[in-house]
Design a protein around this motif. Structure first.
Motif, PDB file in Angstrom:
ATOM      1  N   ASP A 181       0.710  -1.223  -0.018  1.00  0.00           N
ATOM      2  CA  ASP A 181      -0.009   0.573   0.117  1.00  0.00           C
ATOM      3  C   ASP A 181       0.980   1.447   0.017  1.00  0.00           C
ATOM      4  N   ALA A 182       1.951   1.283   0.932  1.00  0.00           N
ATOM      5  CA  ALA A 182       2.394   2.112   1.266  1.00  0.00           C
ATOM      6  C   ALA A 182       3.501   2.399  -0.740  1.00  0.00           C
ATOM      7  N   LEU A 183       4.258   1.543  -1.171  1.00  0.00           N
ATOM      8  CA  LEU A 183       4.767   1.532  -2.335  1.00  0.00           C
ATOM      9  C   LEU A 183       4.035   2.171  -3.230  1.00  0.00           C
ATOM     10  N   LEU A 184       2.620   1.948  -3.260  1.00  0.00           N
ATOM     11  CA  LEU A 184       1.750   2.096  -4.413  1.00  0.00           C
ATOM     12  C   LEU A 184       1.739   3.375  -3.769  1.00  0.00           C
ATOM     13  N   ASN A 185       1.076   3.929  -2.753  1.00  0.00           N
ATOM     14  CA  ASN A 185       0.777   5.400  -2.233  1.00  0.00           C
ATOM     15  C   ASN A 185       2.516   6.057  -2.984  1.00  0.00           C
ATOM     16  N   GLY A 186       3.228   5.853  -2.524  1.00  0.00           N
ATOM     17  CA  GLY A 186       4.636   6.351  -3.462  1.00  0.00           C
ATOM     18  C   GLY A 186       4.752   6.643  -4.503  1.00  0.00           C
ATOM     19  N   LEU A 187       4.235   5.658  -5.394  1.00  0.00           N
ATOM     20  CA  LEU A 187       4.345   6.014  -7.181  1.00  0.00           C
ATOM     21  C   LEU A 187       3.675   6.809  -7.141  1.00  0.00           C
ATOM     22  N   ASN A 188       2.273   6.713  -6.645  1.00  0.00           N
ATOM     23  CA  ASN A 188       0.988   7.776  -7.137  1.00  0.00           C
ATOM     24  C   ASN A 188       1.122   9.064  -7.393  1.00  0.00           C
TER      25      ASN A 188
ATOM     26  N   VAL B 239      12.343   0.485  14.967  1.00  0.00           N
ATOM     27  CA  VAL B 239      12.066   0.299  13.226  1.00  0.00           C
ATOM     28  C   VAL B 239      10.913  -0.113  12.519  1.00  0.00           C
ATOM     29  N   LEU B 240       9.945  -0.014  13.312  1.00  0.00           N
ATOM     30  CA  LEU B 240       8.550  -1.800  13.221  1.00  0.00           C
ATOM     31  C   LEU B 240       7.570  -0.300  12.976  1.00  0.00           C
ATOM     32  N   PRO B 241       6.723  -0.344  12.861  1.00  0.00           N
ATOM     33  CA  PRO B 241       5.934  -0.504  11.143  1.00  0.00           C
ATOM     34  C   PRO B 241       6.804  -1.085  10.076  1.00  0.00           C
ATOM     35  N   THR B 242       7.053  -2.069   9.568  1.00  0.00           N
ATOM     36  CA  THR B 242       7.748  -1.440   7.789  1.00  0.00           C
ATOM     37  C   THR B 242       6.824  -0.974   6.886  1.00  0.00           C
ATOM     38  N   GLY B 243       7.044  -0.830   5.518  1.00  0.00           N
ATOM     39  CA  GLY B 243       6.172   0.274   4.658  1.00  0.00           C
ATOM     40  C   GLY B 243       6.337   1.768   5.197  1.00  0.00           C
TER      41      GLY B 243
END
Length: 392
Positions: free
Chosen positions: A57-64, A83-87
């Motif tokens: 979700d974070a990846l898609l948000n960034g790409l968007n 260091v948590l959570p990831t994403g």
């Protein structure tokens, strides 16, 4: 699966610490308080691991073009729940906060036990051996490494030869400057030479007319990387192990230091390096990954092994042998292990383990590469550290 493994490893670490507190005979109230703290931390980590499902979700948000919350990167075993959570949008280490509070505690423990062996994190280990500690300003940035008075230190200052990778040299110039300043002040300290080996060795070099006798931070030529030892081993272009040690020396004779001085850009100081190698008693290597060990990456023998070989060739002591301590930075227990026992464990669990070998073969070309890397490492360690003479 990775999250589950991390959770299990963290739980084991906490249980081990809890059991150790009981073994040390702590009062029941302290043990109970520790148990509560362990459970609270375990619940926090479990909760954060359960939140580590938003990476895509974070990846898609960034790409968007959306905003992804930043967070420091790291290892949950070494750096804790921070260091948590990831994403999240990870950023790397803050060079102005090195060593961290946790690294400083672990570094002091590692240095203490290394000294016990000879009678981290890496920066913290070096500072603790020399007898220095980080000084922070109000924002938490480290601005100086202050020498601890000998009366408080309770032992001599240990001289340290710090070998820097090209990446560390280029990425943490501020740390290099602070360390160089610390070594210069240690060499100039008004202390008895028998209680300050940095000064003792620097004075001897100065008496011989050697420039910059307090240089202790060595690396490759400016803008260059690697010791070339692993390349020589891989190609078979060597006959004796001493050749590999000499290759390391020729590639790492450049001293670095404070801005404004020649060392800021790197200056060849082979005489200083040779002198420091001749008085080297022990090499310390930190392993900061739970996934990769001494036989997984060829750079370990190409540097740690080659330093050992170079020091033994130049050593002034009767037997000429130089020990190697391996410090694992990802576990709760800071207990340096000897090189030989660490290599035996790794080879038995991987290269000499039929299950591991069969799993690698099943992976095809990728698995064959992993086997090849460990075979090359085995040859490299045999050449630089004589591990072929140690029974597996």
């Amino acid at each position: 699966n990775n999250n589950n493994n991390n959770n299990k490893l963290e739980a084991k670490r906490q249980v081990d610490a809890f059991e150790e507190s009981i073994a040390n005979g702590k009062k029941e109230a302290e043990v109970a308080a520790r148990a509560v703290a362990v459970m609270e931390e375990a619940c926090l980590i479990k909760s954060l691991l359960e939140q580590s499902t938003g990476e895509l979700d974070a990846l898609l948000n960034g790409l968007n073009g959306g905003y992804v919350l930043p967070a420091p990167g790291g290892d949950v075993l070494r750096d804790g729940a921070g260091v948590l959570p990831t994403g999240r949008n990870m950023h790397s280490l803050d060079p102005y906060r090195m060593p961290s509070a946790g690294a400083w505690v672990r570094g002091q423990l590692a240095a203490k036990r290394i000294l016990e062996q000879t009678r981290g994190e890496s920066i913290a280990i070096a500072l603790a051996l020399v007898g220095a500690q980080p000084v922070k300003e109000g924002t938490g940035r480290v601005v100086r490494y202050e020498l601890i008075p000998l009366e408080q230190l309770g032992r001599p200052r240990v001289d340290v030869l710090a070998t820097l990778s090209g990446i560390f040299r280029d990425s943490f110039a501020n740390v290099v400057e602070l360390l160089d300043d610390c070594f210069e002040r240690a060499a100039a300290a008004d202390e008895p030479p028998e209680m300050n080996y940095v000064r003792k060795h620097s004075d001897l070099l100065r008496a011989q007319g050697v420039e910059k006798p307090a240089a202790r931070l060595f690396s490759n030529p400016p803008g260059d990387y690697g010791s070339m030892v692993n390349e020589r081993v891989g190609s078979g272009e060597w006959e004796e192990g001493d050749e590999l040690g000499d290759t390391w020396v020729s590639r790492n004779s450049f001293a670095y230091g404070r801005a404004g001085a020649d060392e800021a850009q790197g200056v060849a100081r082979p005489k200083v390096l040779e002198a420091l190698l001749s008085t080297t008693d022990r090499v310390v290597q930190e392993v900061d990954s739970v996934e990769y060990g001494l036989t997984d990456i060829t750079e370990y023998f190409a540097n740690t092994g080659a330093v050992k070989k170079a020091a033994e060739k130049r050593n002034l002591r009767a037997n000429g042998k130089v020990g190697v301590s391996i410090v694992e930075a990802f576990g709760a227990e800071v207990r340096p292990r000897e090189l030989e026992s660490t290599l035996r464990l790794e080879y038995r669990s991987k290269l000499l383990n039929p299950k591991w070998a069969q799993a690698m073969v099943a992976q095809g070309a990728g698995g064959a590469y992993e086997v090849s890397q460990r075979m090359t490492a085995m040859v490299g360690w045999a050449a630089t550290a004589d591990v072929d003479k140690v029974p597996l």
